[in-house]
Each structure stands twice: as C-alpha cells, then as structure tokens.
Design a protein around this motif. Structure first.
Motif, PDB file in Angstrom:
ATOM      1  N   ASP A   1     -89.804  31.456 -23.686  1.00  0.00           N
ATOM      2  CA  ASP A   1     -89.838  30.496 -24.797  1.00  0.00           C
ATOM      3  C   ASP A   1     -90.718  29.314 -24.409  1.00  0.00           C
ATOM      4  O   ASP A   1     -91.076  29.129 -23.251  1.00  0.00           O
ATOM      5  N   ARG A   2     -91.039  28.466 -25.373  1.00  0.00           N
ATOM      6  CA  ARG A   2     -91.929  27.327 -25.147  1.00  0.00           C
ATOM      7  C   ARG A   2     -91.390  26.383 -24.071  1.00  0.00           C
ATOM      8  O   ARG A   2     -90.197  26.135 -23.961  1.00  0.00           O
ATOM      9  N   LEU A   3     -92.310  25.841 -23.304  1.00  0.00           N
ATOM     10  CA  LEU A   3     -91.986  24.920 -22.221  1.00  0.00           C
ATOM     11  C   LEU A   3     -91.229  23.693 -22.728  1.00  0.00           C
ATOM     12  O   LEU A   3     -90.328  23.181 -22.065  1.00  0.00           O
ATOM     13  N   ALA A   4     -91.584  23.209 -23.910  1.00  0.00           N
ATOM     14  CA  ALA A   4     -90.905  22.039 -24.480  1.00  0.00           C
ATOM     15  C   ALA A   4     -89.413  22.292 -24.615  1.00  0.00           C
ATOM     16  O   ALA A   4     -88.594  21.409 -24.348  1.00  0.00           O
ATOM     17  N   HIS A   5     -89.041  23.505 -24.992  1.00  0.00           N
ATOM     18  CA  HIS A   5     -87.620  23.848 -25.122  1.00  0.00           C
ATOM     19  C   HIS A   5     -86.940  23.853 -23.755  1.00  0.00           C
ATOM     20  O   HIS A   5     -85.795  23.415 -23.622  1.00  0.00           O
ATOM     21  N   LEU A   6     -87.634  24.357 -22.755  1.00  0.00           N
ATOM     22  CA  LEU A   6     -87.069  24.389 -21.402  1.00  0.00           C
ATOM     23  C   LEU A   6     -86.837  22.972 -20.875  1.00  0.00           C
ATOM     24  O   LEU A   6     -85.784  22.660 -20.318  1.00  0.00           O
ATOM     25  N   VAL A   7     -87.815  22.100 -21.089  1.00  0.00           N
ATOM     26  CA  VAL A   7     -87.680  20.709 -20.647  1.00  0.00           C
ATOM     27  C   VAL A   7     -86.513  20.049 -21.378  1.00  0.00           C
ATOM     28  O   VAL A   7     -85.708  19.334 -20.771  1.00  0.00           O
ATOM     29  N   ARG A   8     -86.413  20.275 -22.678  1.00  0.00           N
ATOM     30  CA  ARG A   8     -85.306  19.705 -23.454  1.00  0.00           C
ATOM     31  C   ARG A   8     -83.960  20.192 -22.935  1.00  0.00           C
ATOM     32  O   ARG A   8     -83.022  19.420 -22.764  1.00  0.00           O
ATOM     33  N   ASP A   9     -83.861  21.494 -22.664  1.00  0.00           N
ATOM     34  CA  ASP A   9     -82.602  22.043 -22.167  1.00  0.00           C
ATOM     35  C   ASP A   9     -82.272  21.536 -20.768  1.00  0.00           C
ATOM     36  O   ASP A   9     -81.105  21.306 -20.441  1.00  0.00           O
ATOM     37  N   ALA A  10     -83.289  21.346 -19.937  1.00  0.00           N
ATOM     38  CA  ALA A  10     -83.047  20.761 -18.606  1.00  0.00           C
ATOM     39  C   ALA A  10     -82.501  19.348 -18.765  1.00  0.00           C
ATOM     40  O   ALA A  10     -81.552  18.950 -18.078  1.00  0.00           O
ATOM     41  N   ALA A  11     -83.076  18.573 -19.684  1.00  0.00           N
ATOM     42  CA  ALA A  11     -82.597  17.209 -19.937  1.00  0.00           C
ATOM     43  C   ALA A  11     -81.166  17.234 -20.458  1.00  0.00           C
ATOM     44  O   ALA A  11     -80.329  16.403 -20.055  1.00  0.00           O
ATOM     45  N   ARG A  12     -80.845  18.183 -21.329  1.00  0.00           N
ATOM     46  CA  ARG A  12     -79.473  18.304 -21.837  1.00  0.00           C
ATOM     47  C   ARG A  12     -78.500  18.623 -20.700  1.00  0.00           C
ATOM     48  O   ARG A  12     -77.393  18.085 -20.655  1.00  0.00           O
ATOM     49  N   ALA A  13     -78.909  19.494 -19.784  1.00  0.00           N
ATOM     50  CA  ALA A  13     -78.043  19.843 -18.655  1.00  0.00           C
ATOM     51  C   ALA A  13     -77.828  18.639 -17.736  1.00  0.00           C
ATOM     52  O   ALA A  13     -76.712  18.389 -17.267  1.00  0.00           O
ATOM     53  N   PHE A  14     -78.888  17.876 -17.482  1.00  0.00           N
ATOM     54  CA  PHE A  14     -78.764  16.641 -16.696  1.00  0.00           C
ATOM     55  C   PHE A  14     -77.789  15.682 -17.379  1.00  0.00           C
ATOM     56  O   PHE A  14     -76.895  15.128 -16.752  1.00  0.00           O
ATOM     57  N   GLN A  15     -77.986  15.493 -18.685  1.00  0.00           N
ATOM     58  CA  GLN A  15     -77.156  14.559 -19.439  1.00  0.00           C
ATOM     59  C   GLN A  15     -75.691  14.976 -19.389  1.00  0.00           C
ATOM     60  O   GLN A  15     -74.812  14.158 -19.165  1.00  0.00           O
ATOM     61  N   LYS A  16     -75.434  16.257 -19.591  1.00  0.00           N
ATOM     62  CA  LYS A  16     -74.054  16.764 -19.578  1.00  0.00           C
ATOM     63  C   LYS A  16     -73.417  16.543 -18.208  1.00  0.00           C
ATOM     64  O   LYS A  16     -72.269  16.093 -18.110  1.00  0.00           O
ATOM     65  N   ALA A  17     -74.144  16.863 -17.132  1.00  0.00           N
ATOM     66  CA  ALA A  17     -73.607  16.696 -15.782  1.00  0.00           C
ATOM     67  C   ALA A  17     -73.282  15.235 -15.494  1.00  0.00           C
ATOM     68  O   ALA A  17     -72.243  14.920 -14.900  1.00  0.00           O
ATOM     69  N   LEU A  18     -74.146  14.333 -15.921  1.00  0.00           N
ATOM     70  CA  LEU A  18     -73.898  12.913 -15.698  1.00  0.00           C
ATOM     71  C   LEU A  18     -72.789  12.409 -16.609  1.00  0.00           C
ATOM     72  O   LEU A  18     -71.930  11.625 -16.185  1.00  0.00           O
ATOM     73  N   GLN A  19     -72.776  12.873 -17.839  1.00  0.00           N
ATOM     74  CA  GLN A  19     -71.760  12.455 -18.806  1.00  0.00           C
ATOM     75  C   GLN A  19     -70.354  12.756 -18.290  1.00  0.00           C
ATOM     76  O   GLN A  19     -69.459  11.920 -18.405  1.00  0.00           O
ATOM     77  N   VAL A  20     -70.167  13.926 -17.708  1.00  0.00           N
ATOM     78  CA  VAL A  20     -68.862  14.303 -17.162  1.00  0.00           C
ATOM     79  C   VAL A  20     -68.466  13.347 -16.039  1.00  0.00           C
ATOM     80  O   VAL A  20     -67.314  12.912 -15.952  1.00  0.00           O
ATOM     81  N   ARG A  21     -69.417  12.993 -15.203  1.00  0.00           N
ATOM     82  CA  ARG A  21     -69.135  12.067 -14.095  1.00  0.00           C
ATOM     83  C   ARG A  21     -68.836  10.653 -14.604  1.00  0.00           C
ATOM     84  O   ARG A  21     -67.947   9.979 -14.109  1.00  0.00           O
ATOM     85  N   LEU A  22     -69.604  10.195 -15.588  1.00  0.00           N
ATOM     86  CA  LEU A  22     -69.398   8.855 -16.133  1.00  0.00           C
ATOM     87  C   LEU A  22     -68.043   8.733 -16.832  1.00  0.00           C
ATOM     88  O   LEU A  22     -67.401   7.677 -16.782  1.00  0.00           O
TER      89      LEU A  22
END
Length: 195
Positions: free
Chosen positions: A19-40
């Motif tokens: 799939d398009r690279l833009a989607h991969l970058v977006r999903d990586a950012a979502r995974a980062f956000q989720k991991a940090l959100q759980v910690r916060l």
C-alpha cells in the motif's frame, strides 16, 4: 480498541503489504500515539493534553491562538483543552492589562512538574519502537523521513507558485528521483522570467 496496533500489523503484513507509503507513515504514527496514550493514561493525562504540555514546556506564556497553530489544531479544540487543563491545575490563563484581547497560557507548578514524569514515557515509547532495529537503520529511517518532510514542504511551495511555474517544475520529476534537481530548484528556475 485494545488490539488496534495488532490489526495494523496484520493489515500491512497480509492484506496490503505494498500500500502507499503515506498510509504506512500514518499507521506508524497511530501506533506511536496509542503506545504513548496508554502510558500517559496511567498519570491521568490525555494525548491531546500531552501535545499542549510539550509546547508549553518549551515556550510558556503563549496565546491560545499560538498554541493552536503550533499544535496544528483548530482554536475551539485548544479552548476546550485549555479549560480542561486549567480545571486539572496544569495551566492558568491570563490576560495582560495592556492587551485584553489575547488569553495567555502559563504552566502551573503542577504542569511544569509533569515534564519529569511524562517525558520518560515518551522516551520509553521511542525505545520500544526501535527494539530489534539497528542504530544504522534508525539513522537511515530518520534521514529518509526528514527528506520526505522536506520534499513535501517544497511541494507546498510549488503548489503556491503560479500555474506556469508549477507545470515547468513538474516536467522533470524523474530527475528529482535521480537526485539531480530538487523541487525547490525547479520552482526557482520555472519562476524566473525567460528572455
């Protein structure tokens, strides 16, 4: 919601590995956000508040409008977040006697103290994300992502250029791929008067 990141991994490995690279970058950012959100959450801080806290730790005393611009959100979103953060005791909003128009946001002692607790959580999230990835690969990823951001920033300039300049700059995108001419250079050349 608990398995969102697992679903993202399955999506990329099985469903659409190309799939398009833009989607991969977006999903990586979502995974980062989720991991940090759980910690916060263990400290009672939302991800949205984290964004504003980070900005204020760097530059305290901004207006709500400046905070909106730096966070990349609309002013009503910032207003709602500031009301909530004020009720939690993280910030104070003040007007200057000389300027009643703007509302300035200042961290309280409690808001400043959160930095010591929360920044290590973000650092932990970053460490988790690069587990099993060599330092050289991390450097390459960082360099590539920064280059992509620069390309998109230059493209933004290109889109703001007059139509003729855009067309001329887009004629040779293959040269960019070979590292010959940047978009910025093509815009400059295309914008120069001929003759």
């Amino acid at each position: 919601m608990k398995n969102d990141t697992q679903a993202i991994v399955r999506h990329w490995r099985e469903a659409v590995p190309n799939d398009r690279l833009a989607h991969l970058v977006r999903d990586a950012a979502r995974a980062f956000q989720k991991a940090l959100q759980v910690r916060l959450a263990s400290h009672g801080v939302s991800f949205g508040h984290w964004t504003f806290l980070r900005i204020l730790w760097e530059t305290d005393g901004l207006t709500q409008k400046e905070l909106s611009e730096r966070a990349g959100v609309m002013e009503p979103t910032t207003f709602a977040a500031m009301k909530a953060m004020e009720s939690q005791g993280y910030i104070e909003r003040k007007q200057l006697p000389t300027n009643r128009k703007n509302m300035y946001v200042h961290l309280t002692e409690e808001g400043r103290a959160l930095k010591e607790k929360l920044v290590p959580l973000a650092e932990e999230t970053n460490h988790v994300s690069v587990n099993g990835i060599s330092p050289a690969e991390v450097r390459t990823t960082r360099r590539v992502l920064l280059a992509m951001i620069e390309n998109l920033a230059q493209d933004e300039l290109l889109l703001d250029a007059p139509t003729e300049s855009r067309r001329a700059a887009l004629v040779a995108p293959a040269a960019k791929a070979k590292g010959q001419v940047s978009i910025k250079t093509r815009v400059k050349k295309a914008s120069k008067p001929r003759g």
